[in-house]
Design a protein around this motif. Structure first.
Motif, short mmCIF file in Angstrom:
data_model
loop_
_atom_site.label_atom_id
_atom_site.label_comp_id
_atom_site.label_asym_id
_atom_site.label_seq_id
_atom_site.Cartn_x
_atom_site.Cartn_y
_atom_site.Cartn_z
N PRO A 28 -9.60 -7.44 -3.33
CA PRO A 28 -9.61 -6.15 -3.99
C PRO A 28 -9.45 -4.96 -3.04
N PHE A 29 -9.13 -5.20 -1.77
CA PHE A 29 -8.87 -4.09 -0.87
C PHE A 29 -7.56 -3.43 -1.24
N ALA A 30 -7.44 -2.16 -0.88
CA ALA A 30 -6.22 -1.39 -1.08
C ALA A 30 -6.27 -0.20 -0.14
N MET A 31 -5.16 0.48 0.02
CA MET A 31 -5.11 1.69 0.85
C MET A 31 -4.79 2.89 -0.03
N VAL A 32 -5.68 3.85 -0.02
CA VAL A 32 -5.46 5.12 -0.71
C VAL A 32 -4.74 6.05 0.26
N SER A 44 -4.85 7.97 5.10
CA SER A 44 -4.98 6.71 4.36
C SER A 44 -6.36 6.14 4.61
N ASN A 45 -6.95 5.63 3.55
CA ASN A 45 -8.30 5.08 3.61
C ASN A 45 -8.34 3.73 2.92
N PRO A 46 -8.94 2.72 3.55
CA PRO A 46 -9.14 1.45 2.85
C PRO A 46 -10.25 1.61 1.82
N ILE A 80 -1.42 4.61 -3.86
CA ILE A 80 -2.24 3.49 -3.45
C ILE A 80 -1.32 2.30 -3.18
N VAL A 81 -1.65 1.55 -2.14
CA VAL A 81 -0.91 0.33 -1.81
C VAL A 81 -1.88 -0.83 -2.00
N ARG A 82 -1.50 -1.73 -2.90
CA ARG A 82 -2.34 -2.88 -3.24
C ARG A 82 -1.43 -4.07 -3.47
N LYS A 83 -1.76 -5.20 -2.88
CA LYS A 83 -0.93 -6.42 -2.96
C LYS A 83 0.51 -6.11 -2.56
N ASP A 84 0.67 -5.34 -1.51
CA ASP A 84 1.98 -4.98 -0.97
C ASP A 84 2.84 -4.15 -1.93
#
Length: 124
Positions: A28-32, A44-46, A80-84
């Motif tokens: 469930p990590f992602a980058m805002v 950018s923040n995890p 947001i970047v999540r699952k590439d």
């Protein structure tokens, strides 16, 4: 509950640079990705983020008054970047952690904290 500010400072310096390596790839990590409301710089923040169809839930582990949360609220949107995959998130709003609008996967971990940020995902 809210994690202590000392832990936030430690994570900003030590843990976040490491998490940036995997956060965009491993849910469930992602980058805002957001823009500073005063500086205009991109940051950018995890984060821990869950998706339920087009709804995004981010648990606010350090509370609602962190810089990145204030930045995305002031802007009204963020990436947001999540699952590439990269998404645009619109309509960010803060809700209590027991809100029925929280994504189903986030309901149990959200109980440990006071609030969550919700938004609508759009493919970038």
């Amino acid at each position: 509950m809210r994690l202590p500010n000392a832990l936030a400072r430690f994570n900003k310096i030590v843990t976040n640079p490491i998490q940036r390596q995997w956060a965009p790839h491993l849910p469930p990590f992602a980058m805002v990705e957001h823009v500073g409301r005063k500086s205009g710089q991109t940051y950018s923040n995890p984060v821990l983020a869950w998706v339920d169809r087009d709804k995004l839930t981010i648990i606010l582990t350090y509370g609602r008054h962190t810089d990145w949360v204030r930045n995305v609220q002031a802007a009204g949107s963020f990436a947001i970047v999540r699952k590439d995959e990269r998404y645009q998130v619109t309509g960010p709003r803060i809700v209590p952690s027991d809100s029925p609008d929280i994504a189903s996967g986030a309901k149990i971990p959200a109980r440990l904290f006071e609030s969550a940020l919700l938004g609508t995902l759009h493919k970038a």
